[in-house]
Design an enzyme around this catalytic site. Sequence first.
Site, PDB file in Angstrom:
ATOM      1  N   ASN A 172      59.140 -10.779  62.937  1.00 60.79           N
ATOM      2  CA  ASN A 172      58.640 -10.670  61.406  1.00 60.79           C
ATOM      3  C   ASN A 172      58.686 -12.149  61.230  1.00 60.79           C
ATOM      4  O   ASN A 172      60.056 -12.869  60.669  1.00 60.79           O
ATOM      5  CB  ASN A 172      60.258 -10.219  61.140  1.00 60.79           C
ATOM      6  CG  ASN A 172      60.368 -10.322  59.539  1.00 60.79           C
ATOM      7  OD1 ASN A 172      59.034 -10.406  58.691  1.00 60.79           O
ATOM      8  ND2 ASN A 172      61.138  -9.399  58.990  1.00 60.79           N
ATOM      9  N   TRP A 173      57.076 -12.093  60.739  1.00 58.12           N
ATOM     10  CA  TRP A 173      56.941 -13.601  59.887  1.00 58.12           C
ATOM     11  C   TRP A 173      57.447 -13.508  58.530  1.00 58.12           C
ATOM     12  O   TRP A 173      57.313 -15.383  58.321  1.00 58.12           O
ATOM     13  CB  TRP A 173      55.426 -14.084  60.244  1.00 58.12           C
ATOM     14  CG  TRP A 173      55.594 -14.295  61.735  1.00 58.12           C
ATOM     15  CD1 TRP A 173      56.066 -14.173  62.950  1.00 58.12           C
ATOM     16  CD2 TRP A 173      53.985 -14.166  62.563  1.00 58.12           C
ATOM     17  NE1 TRP A 173      55.441 -14.216  63.999  1.00 58.12           N
ATOM     18  CE2 TRP A 173      53.898 -14.403  63.562  1.00 58.12           C
ATOM     19  CE3 TRP A 173      52.265 -14.565  61.760  1.00 58.12           C
ATOM     20  CZ2 TRP A 173      52.531 -14.685  64.450  1.00 58.12           C
ATOM     21  CZ3 TRP A 173      51.762 -14.703  62.624  1.00 58.12           C
ATOM     22  CH2 TRP A 173      52.180 -14.802  63.924  1.00 58.12           C
ATOM     23  N   LYS A 174      57.694 -13.449  57.807  1.00 60.20           N
ATOM     24  CA  LYS A 174      58.316 -12.878  56.888  1.00 60.20           C
ATOM     25  C   LYS A 174      57.224 -14.014  56.431  1.00 60.20           C
ATOM     26  O   LYS A 174      55.937 -13.417  55.719  1.00 60.20           O
ATOM     27  CB  LYS A 174      59.770 -13.872  57.007  1.00 60.20           C
ATOM     28  CG  LYS A 174      61.008 -12.735  57.444  1.00 60.20           C
ATOM     29  CD  LYS A 174      62.691 -13.573  56.921  1.00 60.20           C
ATOM     30  CE  LYS A 174      62.969 -12.715  58.090  1.00 60.20           C
ATOM     31  NZ  LYS A 174      64.157 -12.514  57.516  1.00 60.20           N
ATOM     32  N   GLU A 208      69.526  -4.714  61.273  1.00 58.58           N
ATOM     33  CA  GLU A 208      70.427  -5.475  60.957  1.00 58.58           C
ATOM     34  C   GLU A 208      70.882  -6.064  59.906  1.00 58.58           C
ATOM     35  O   GLU A 208      70.804  -5.527  58.397  1.00 58.58           O
ATOM     36  CB  GLU A 208      68.971  -6.665  60.170  1.00 58.58           C
ATOM     37  CG  GLU A 208      67.518  -5.886  61.291  1.00 58.58           C
ATOM     38  CD  GLU A 208      66.006  -6.685  60.829  1.00 58.58           C
ATOM     39  OE1 GLU A 208      65.875  -8.022  62.118  1.00 58.58           O
ATOM     40  OE2 GLU A 208      66.156  -6.308  59.739  1.00 58.58           O
ATOM     41  N   GLY A 258      70.617 -14.130  54.380  1.00 53.67           N
ATOM     42  CA  GLY A 258      71.545 -12.882  54.895  1.00 53.67           C
ATOM     43  C   GLY A 258      72.534 -14.677  55.137  1.00 53.67           C
ATOM     44  O   GLY A 258      72.267 -15.354  55.107  1.00 53.67           O
ATOM     45  N   GLY A 291      63.429 -13.080  63.384  1.00 52.58           N
ATOM     46  CA  GLY A 291      62.617 -13.909  62.358  1.00 52.58           C
ATOM     47  C   GLY A 291      62.314 -14.960  62.197  1.00 52.58           C
ATOM     48  O   GLY A 291      61.364 -15.401  63.183  1.00 52.58           O
ATOM     49  N   HIS A 307      63.331  -2.956  54.871  1.00 53.56           N
ATOM     50  CA  HIS A 307      64.154  -3.964  55.385  1.00 53.56           C
ATOM     51  C   HIS A 307      65.272  -4.957  54.552  1.00 53.56           C
ATOM     52  O   HIS A 307      64.554  -4.738  53.240  1.00 53.56           O
ATOM     53  CB  HIS A 307      62.690  -5.196  55.362  1.00 53.56           C
ATOM     54  CG  HIS A 307      63.666  -7.061  56.189  1.00 53.56           C
ATOM     55  ND1 HIS A 307      64.093  -7.684  55.713  1.00 53.56           N
ATOM     56  CD2 HIS A 307      64.103  -7.357  57.540  1.00 53.56           C
ATOM     57  CE1 HIS A 307      64.984  -8.340  56.102  1.00 53.56           C
ATOM     58  NE2 HIS A 307      64.233  -8.439  57.408  1.00 53.56           N
ATOM     59  N   SER A 355      69.898 -12.756  63.431  1.00 54.75           N
ATOM     60  CA  SER A 355      69.739 -14.144  64.085  1.00 54.75           C
ATOM     61  C   SER A 355      69.903 -14.353  65.520  1.00 54.75           C
ATOM     62  O   SER A 355      70.292 -15.291  66.317  1.00 54.75           O
ATOM     63  CB  SER A 355      71.104 -14.710  64.121  1.00 54.75           C
ATOM     64  OG  SER A 355      71.380 -15.117  62.798  1.00 54.75           O
TER      65      SER A 355
HETATM   66  P1  PGA Z   1      66.382 -13.308  61.792  1.00 54.87           P
HETATM   67  O1  PGA Z   1      65.539 -12.560  60.657  1.00 54.87           O
HETATM   68  O2  PGA Z   1      66.020 -13.512  62.335  1.00 54.87           O
HETATM   69  O3  PGA Z   1      66.056 -15.023  60.244  1.00 54.87           O
HETATM   70  O4  PGA Z   1      67.803 -14.031  60.763  1.00 54.87           O
HETATM   71  C1  PGA Z   1      65.829 -11.766  61.295  1.00 54.87           C
HETATM   72  C2  PGA Z   1      65.415 -10.132  60.273  1.00 54.87           C
HETATM   73  O5  PGA Z   1      65.168 -10.036  58.867  1.00 54.87           O
HETATM   74  O6  PGA Z   1      63.929  -8.969  60.517  1.00 54.87           O
END
Ligand code: PGA
Length: 250
Positions: free
Chosen positions: A7-9, A164, A173, A230, A93, A209
């Site tokens: 997930n590149w957000k 998640e 988070g 992410g 999400h 994470s």
């Molecule tokens: P993160 O995000 O790996 O940076 O904690 C995961 C996600 O929100 O899909």
Amino acid sequence: MTFIFANWKMYLNNEESLALAKDLSAQDLGSNALTCAVFPTMLSVAGAVSILKNSPIAIGAQNVAWAPKGAYTGAVSAQLCKDVGCTYVLIGHSERRHIFGEKTEDVRKRIAACIQADITPVLCIGETREDKERGTQKDMLKTQILGALEGLDLGNSGLIVAYEPVWAISGSGNGDHCNPAYAQDIHTWIRSEISTLTSKFVPLLYGGSVNQENVVSYTSQKDIDGVLVGSASIKSNSFLTMRDAVASSL
Ligand code: PGA
């Protein structure tokens, strides 16, 4: 089958997204036991599809509108995502729910739109830190699962669920470490909840994470079928290290 979804957000600009897609396309990712997908911003989806079209890496969108077409300024439908070559869409999400105020009812309509467009929804669920501290995490998760799926006819559509916990997500988070045994327990429970709604096998991903060091501690759990990653997925070397670690643990 084990899933590694990236997930590149909104971490990368278009140029960076396409460069990362190019880096990944140059790698030998051929393992039949792994399904990899990347979820760029909507702006970069079509470019990533054309770069990765001959690679085993699939493309997903980070969200979709529930309407198929029409006067919806700023929206992109599931059908449009399907048309440009997306295989998956993240739905619900926690950043959509908690930052942008999306309700369970919105999540449900988006899942239905994905089914209609024949694109696989990745339903994201997760409790907040307050829910966990109160011990009400399963109530929260149950509301999210039933609200999104109860009574929906999945037809031939695929479905993936990503657990998640909000307190474990980095950035939005708290980024706290989620004990893999805790994640496994929750996944077992989610599996049994989902089995009351569909007889299909629904892969369950863990997210929050996940990184190169801990990825196998999650994917080696019995009811964890893969990971949604992410911040550790936006550099090709960390994505590939995770992928290699998982592949060699299978
Ligand atoms: P993160 O995000 O790996 O940076 O904690 C995961 C996600 O929100 O899909």
